[in-house]
Design a protein around this motif. Structure first.
Motif, PDB file in Angstrom:
ATOM      1  N   LYS A  99      -4.808  -8.661   6.056  1.00 46.18           N
ATOM      2  CA  LYS A  99      -3.729  -7.928   5.385  1.00 46.18           C
ATOM      3  C   LYS A  99      -4.060  -7.537   3.956  1.00 46.18           C
ATOM      4  O   LYS A  99      -3.188  -7.096   3.213  1.00 46.18           O
TER       5      LYS A  99
ATOM      6  N   GLY B  73      -6.238   1.838   5.667  1.00 44.49           N
ATOM      7  CA  GLY B  73      -4.898   2.035   5.112  1.00 44.49           C
ATOM      8  C   GLY B  73      -4.628   3.436   4.584  1.00 44.49           C
ATOM      9  O   GLY B  73      -3.645   3.662   3.879  1.00 44.49           O
TER      10      GLY B  73
ATOM     11  N   THR C 261      -3.656   6.211   6.155  1.00 41.96           N
ATOM     12  CA  THR C 261      -2.392   6.776   6.647  1.00 41.96           C
ATOM     13  C   THR C 261      -1.202   6.031   6.052  1.00 41.96           C
ATOM     14  O   THR C 261      -0.188   6.638   5.687  1.00 41.96           O
ATOM     15  N   THR C 262      -1.328   4.739   5.935  1.00 39.07           N
ATOM     16  CA  THR C 262      -0.267   3.913   5.342  1.00 39.07           C
ATOM     17  C   THR C 262       0.005   4.363   3.900  1.00 39.07           C
ATOM     18  O   THR C 262       1.158   4.552   3.498  1.00 39.07           O
TER      19      THR C 262
ATOM     20  N   THR D 189       0.845  -1.208   0.000  1.00 39.77           N
ATOM     21  CA  THR D 189       0.000   0.000   0.000  1.00 39.77           C
ATOM     22  C   THR D 189       0.873   1.248   0.000  1.00 39.77           C
ATOM     23  O   THR D 189       0.596   2.223  -0.706  1.00 39.77           O
TER      24      THR D 189
HETATM   25  P1  ADP Z   1      -6.401   4.439   8.334  1.00 38.01           P
HETATM   26  O1  ADP Z   1      -5.529   5.658   8.228  1.00 38.01           O
HETATM   27  O2  ADP Z   1      -7.240   4.220   7.117  1.00 38.01           O
HETATM   28  O3  ADP Z   1      -7.221   4.432   9.578  1.00 38.01           O
HETATM   29  P2  ADP Z   1      -3.934   3.030   8.804  1.00 38.01           P
HETATM   30  O4  ADP Z   1      -3.087   3.148   7.599  1.00 38.01           O
HETATM   31  O5  ADP Z   1      -3.632   3.920   9.960  1.00 38.01           O
HETATM   32  O6  ADP Z   1      -5.469   3.155   8.391  1.00 38.01           O
HETATM   33  O7  ADP Z   1      -3.896   1.548   9.365  1.00 38.01           O
HETATM   34  C1  ADP Z   1      -3.902   0.427   8.559  1.00 38.01           C
HETATM   35  C2  ADP Z   1      -3.456  -0.734   9.402  1.00 38.01           C
HETATM   36  O8  ADP Z   1      -3.625  -1.948   8.687  1.00 38.01           O
HETATM   37  C3  ADP Z   1      -1.976  -0.627   9.764  1.00 38.01           C
HETATM   38  O9  ADP Z   1      -1.787  -1.148  11.043  1.00 38.01           O
HETATM   39  C4  ADP Z   1      -1.333  -1.514   8.713  1.00 38.01           C
HETATM   40  O10 ADP Z   1      -0.105  -2.075   9.137  1.00 38.01           O
HETATM   41  C5  ADP Z   1      -2.377  -2.602   8.553  1.00 38.01           C
HETATM   42  N1  ADP Z   1      -2.366  -3.263   7.246  1.00 38.01           N
HETATM   43  C6  ADP Z   1      -2.348  -4.591   7.027  1.00 38.01           C
HETATM   44  N2  ADP Z   1      -2.375  -4.878   5.732  1.00 38.01           N
HETATM   45  C7  ADP Z   1      -2.423  -3.691   5.083  1.00 38.01           C
HETATM   46  C8  ADP Z   1      -2.481  -3.335   3.699  1.00 38.01           C
HETATM   47  N3  ADP Z   1      -2.523  -4.245   2.703  1.00 38.01           N
HETATM   48  N4  ADP Z   1      -2.508  -2.024   3.410  1.00 38.01           N
HETATM   49  C9  ADP Z   1      -2.503  -1.089   4.382  1.00 38.01           C
HETATM   50  N5  ADP Z   1      -2.448  -1.361   5.699  1.00 38.01           N
HETATM   51  C10 ADP Z   1      -2.424  -2.654   6.051  1.00 38.01           C
END
Ligand code: ADP
Ligand code: MG
Length: 165
Positions: free
Chosen positions: A149, A39, A41-42, A13
């Protein structure tokens, strides 16, 4: 046009965000929608890195809008699309988490000038919550939880993302 990607871990991501950075030219508003943990923020972390913003990328929890300067000269960028384009001029990146923010509060920060400035890129998490202030023609990216995931990430856009996980 809708483009969809499936990522199977957070690094993919981030990579997708990095790839998108290579397609931006300045003046874009990138709207991220999706539930908590989808995801957003990711994805933003990868996008910031791809744009040449140096970390750490703390979340805009105590400020409505976080501003970053692009630090890495574009000529050193690893994105060929970018260096070929001499018009590339992104200098500032703004990051908003609209989860607990009112649209009017964002407007009060000089919003119109910020989104009209072609030297800026604006990234909005929870953009659907402040949709009324999102400029027409913005790039919308919908992130969906598919499993522990796995995430589905869909673009509403013209951008060519050459993304192969
Ligand atoms: P949001 O900002 O939408 O609330 P975040 O990015 O803060 O979401 O959190 C996503 C969570 O999901 C993180 O802990 C990340 O490690 C986990 N995760 C697991 N698989 C994925 C993926 N394929 N893409 C993005 N995040 C993932
Ligand atoms: Mg978030």
């Amino acid at each position: 046009m809708q483009k969809e990607f499936i990522t199977i871990n957070y690094r993919q991501t981030q990579k997708l965000g990095e790839f998108l950075a290579g397609e931006l030219r300045g003046g874009e508003v990138v709207c991220l929608s999706g539930e908590l943990g989808a995801g957003k923020t990711t994805f933003t972390q990868g996008l910031l890195r791809g744009l040449g913003v140096k970390g750490p990328y703390s979340s805009p929890t105590f400020v409505i809008m976080k501003e970053y300067q692009v630090k890495i000269p574009i000529s050193k960028s690893k994105y060929p699309n970018k260096s070929q384009n001499s018009e590339f001029k992104i200098q500032n990146v703004f990051h908003i988490d609209a989860y607990r923010v009112r649209a009017d509060d964002i407007l009060g920060l000089g919003w119109k000038e910020i989104v009209e400035n072609k030297n800026n890129v604006v990234i909005i998490e929870w953009a659907e919550r402040v949709e009324k202030i999102v400029p027409k023609g913005s790039l919308w990216i919908k992130l969906e939880w598919q499993g522990d995931k796995e995430r589905k990430i869909a673009f509403n856009s013209k951008y060519q993302i050459n993304f192969k996980p």
